[in-house]
Write a protein that holds these residues in place. Structure first.
Motif, PDB file in Angstrom:
ATOM      1  N   THR A  55       0.826  -1.209   0.000  1.00 24.58           N
ATOM      2  CA  THR A  55       0.000   0.000   0.000  1.00 24.58           C
ATOM      3  C   THR A  55       0.856   1.253   0.000  1.00 24.58           C
ATOM      4  O   THR A  55       0.600   2.205  -0.737  1.00 24.58           O
ATOM      5  N   LEU A  81       0.991   4.198  -2.844  1.00 21.66           N
ATOM      6  CA  LEU A  81       0.766   5.591  -2.477  1.00 21.66           C
ATOM      7  C   LEU A  81       1.945   6.464  -2.914  1.00 21.66           C
ATOM      8  O   LEU A  81       1.760   7.509  -3.540  1.00 21.66           O
ATOM      9  N   LEU A 118      -6.756  10.239  -2.746  1.00 21.53           N
ATOM     10  CA  LEU A 118      -5.666   9.293  -2.538  1.00 21.53           C
ATOM     11  C   LEU A 118      -6.205   7.882  -2.362  1.00 21.53           C
ATOM     12  O   LEU A 118      -5.638   6.917  -2.896  1.00 21.53           O
ATOM     13  N   ALA A 162      -4.779   5.158  -4.819  1.00 24.93           N
ATOM     14  CA  ALA A 162      -3.794   4.211  -4.312  1.00 24.93           C
ATOM     15  C   ALA A 162      -4.448   2.958  -3.730  1.00 24.93           C
ATOM     16  O   ALA A 162      -3.804   1.933  -3.583  1.00 24.93           O
ATOM     17  N   VAL A 186      -5.449   7.122   5.572  1.00 29.00           N
ATOM     18  CA  VAL A 186      -4.433   7.754   4.723  1.00 29.00           C
ATOM     19  C   VAL A 186      -3.356   8.397   5.588  1.00 29.00           C
ATOM     20  O   VAL A 186      -2.154   8.238   5.327  1.00 29.00           O
ATOM     21  N   HIS A 237      -0.754   5.954   6.729  1.00 35.06           N
ATOM     22  CA  HIS A 237       0.197   5.536   5.703  1.00 35.06           C
ATOM     23  C   HIS A 237       1.153   6.659   5.327  1.00 35.06           C
ATOM     24  O   HIS A 237       2.310   6.415   5.006  1.00 35.06           O
TER      25      HIS A 237
END
Lengths: 228, 228
Positions: B157, B161, B178, B182, B194, B197
Motif C-alpha cells: 500500500t 501511495l 488518494l 492508491a 491515509v 500511511h
DNA sequence: CGCGGCTGTCACGGAACTGACACACTCTTG
DNA sequence: CAAGAGTGTGTCAGTTCCGTGACAGCCGCG
C-alpha cells in the motif's frame, strides 16, 4: 465511487444515463431542477455535473453561472446537454465555464467517453491553473501562494478568500458576498469576521509589497486590485 | 504497425474494411467466426476488435462477453458492427462492455474515425518506468525504491501511495482522492487511514532526508513536492 | 498452529485555525 | 468640532485538524 450529478427534468433521460453510467462504474445522482441540484451537490459532492440546457424555472445555463460564482462548487466540471446545436448557445456555454458539450440525442458510449475525458482532464494531470498578478502567484492545484518565488503561508480560509479575490479582481465585494463565496452559503458567521481575515491576508502580503492589493471600500466592502 | 481484428462472416465487408484501414496506416487481421477470432487474437494481439453482431455459431455479443471475462483479452477495445439500429441491441452491447457502435451501412471514413477515436481514448501513453526526484528513485517495473542507491522497504500500500505521489508531484490530493488512486474505488476504508500511511511513508523517507517531500496541506490533503 | 509482516482503526494530545469581541482609530456628516 | 458609523487590530477560547503510538485482525509461511 465517483458520483455524477444529472440535472435534467425528463425522467426517461435520467434513467437512460443511469444505465450507461452504471456500466462504467459511475454512480448517478439525480436532480430535476435547480433547487434539487443544490441539495444533491451538498449531499453527494459530485465530481461532475451533467446539466440540461432547458430546465423549468432557472435555466441550466444560469445555474452553471451561479455554480461558477460559488467557491465551493466552481471546481466541479460541467457538461452541458442540449437539444439544439446552435453555435451561439455553445459559445455562451463555454463562456460560462462549462467543460464540454453534448447535443441530444447522444449514445451512451459517447456520454461515458466524454465524462471520463473531462474527469481525466480535470482531476489527473490538468493544466496548472495559476493566478498571477505581478510577483504574486496563486496555484490552485498545488495550493501554493508565492511572492517572487518565496512561499507564503495561509490558513484554509485565508487561502479560499485570496483565491476568490484573485479570480475576481477589480470588483468590490460586500462582506456578505465574501462570506457566500469563500465560506459557503450554509454557515452563518459574523460579517466582521471577514475584516479579521482581510487583516490576516494583508499581514502576510505586506512584507512582500502587496499591502495595497486588498483595498477597503468604505461602506461597500473590499476589492482586490493590484493596479491601484 | 497497429493491428485491428475484424470478426465478420461476410467476406466483401472484410475486404472493404481492409482497404479503408490500409489507407489509414492500419493493418487488418480477419476472422469469420469465434474460433478463428481466438486464433487471430493469440497470433496478432490486435489493439482493437471490430465485431459483427450476427455471426454463425456464437454471436458477436456473446463473444464479446467471453472476451471481457478473460484477463488477457478484456483490455482490448471493441467496436460493434450491426445491421439494424435497435436501441435494445445497443444497450445490451454497451452492457457487455463494448466501446463504440457502428450501424451498417457505414462509410469507410466514419469507420476509420471511430477506430481512431477509440484508440485515442483507450491507449494510455507508455508508462514511465523510473520516477526520480533528486536522490529518491522509484522503479515501477522492479517495484524498488532507492535513496542514493540504498534500498528502502515499503509495504504494497505504501508503495502504491508513493508511486501515485511521484507520478503526480506538486499537486494537492484530498484523502478521498488518494484512496481512489492508491487503494482503488472498490474498497471502503476510513479517510484517516491515509494519515497513517503518510506517517509510515515519512518514517521510512526521513532517515534519508526526504522527510519534507510529503507535505500536509491543512484542510485540503497532502502534496508530494521535492522542491520545498 | 504459531509467527511475523501488513493493514485498518482508534484514542489521545498537541498544534493550527477560526470566530468573536473589545477597544482604538478613521472617516463622514451636519 | 462633535458624534456616530465604519474599520483596523490584538487577543483569546473553542473547535477542528493532524501526528502518533498502540492494537487487533488478516494472511501467507514454515
Amino acid at each position: 465511487m465517483r458520483t455524477i450529478l444529472i440535472v435534467e427534468d425528463e425522467q426517461p433521460i435520467r434513467k437512460m444515463v443511469g444505465l450507461a453510467l452504471g456500466r462504467a462504474g459511475l454512480e448517478l445522482s439525480e436532480a430535476a431542477n435547480a433547487e434539487q441540484a443544490y441539495a444533491e451537490i451538498n449531499r453527494k459532492r459530485p465530481e461532475l455535473i451533467l446539466m440540461d440546457w432547458m430546465l423549468p424555472g432557472i435555466s441550466g445555463l444560469e445555474l452553471v453561472r451561479r455554480l461558477q460564482r460559488d467557491a465551493i462548487t466552481q471546481d466541479i466540471p460541467v457538461i452541458m446537454l442540449t437539444a439544439r446545436n446552435e453555435e451561439s448557445d455553445r459559445i455562451s456555454g463555454f463562456q460560462a465555464g462549462i467543460d464540454d458539450y453534448i447535443s441530444k440525442p447522444f449514445s451512451p458510449a459517447e456520454l461515458v467517453a466524454r465524462i471520463q475525458a473531462v474527469l481525466r482532464r480535470t482531476q489527473q494531470p490538468p493544466p496548472v491553473k495559476t493566478l498571477e498578478f505581478g510577483a504574486l502567484a496563486l496555484d490552485t492545484v498545488s495550493h501554493r501562494v508565492t511572492a517572487s518565488g518565496e512561499e507564503l503561508e495561509f490558513g484554509p480560509t485565508e487561502f479560499r478568500l485570496l483565491k476568490f479575490f484573485m479570480q475576481h479582481p477589480d470588483r468590490v465585494y460586500s462582506r456578505a458576498q465574501l462570506l457566500d463565496n469563500a465560506w459557503g452559503r450554509t454557515v452563518y458567521v459574523e460579517e466582521r469576521t471577514v475584516d479579521v481575515h482581510i487583516l490576516r491576508l494583508r499581514k502576510t502580503l505586506a512584507p512582500h509589497g502587496f499591502e495595497h492589493y486588498i483595498q477597503t471600500v468604505r461602506g461597500a466592502g473590499y476589492r482586490f486590485s493590484p493596479d491601484s
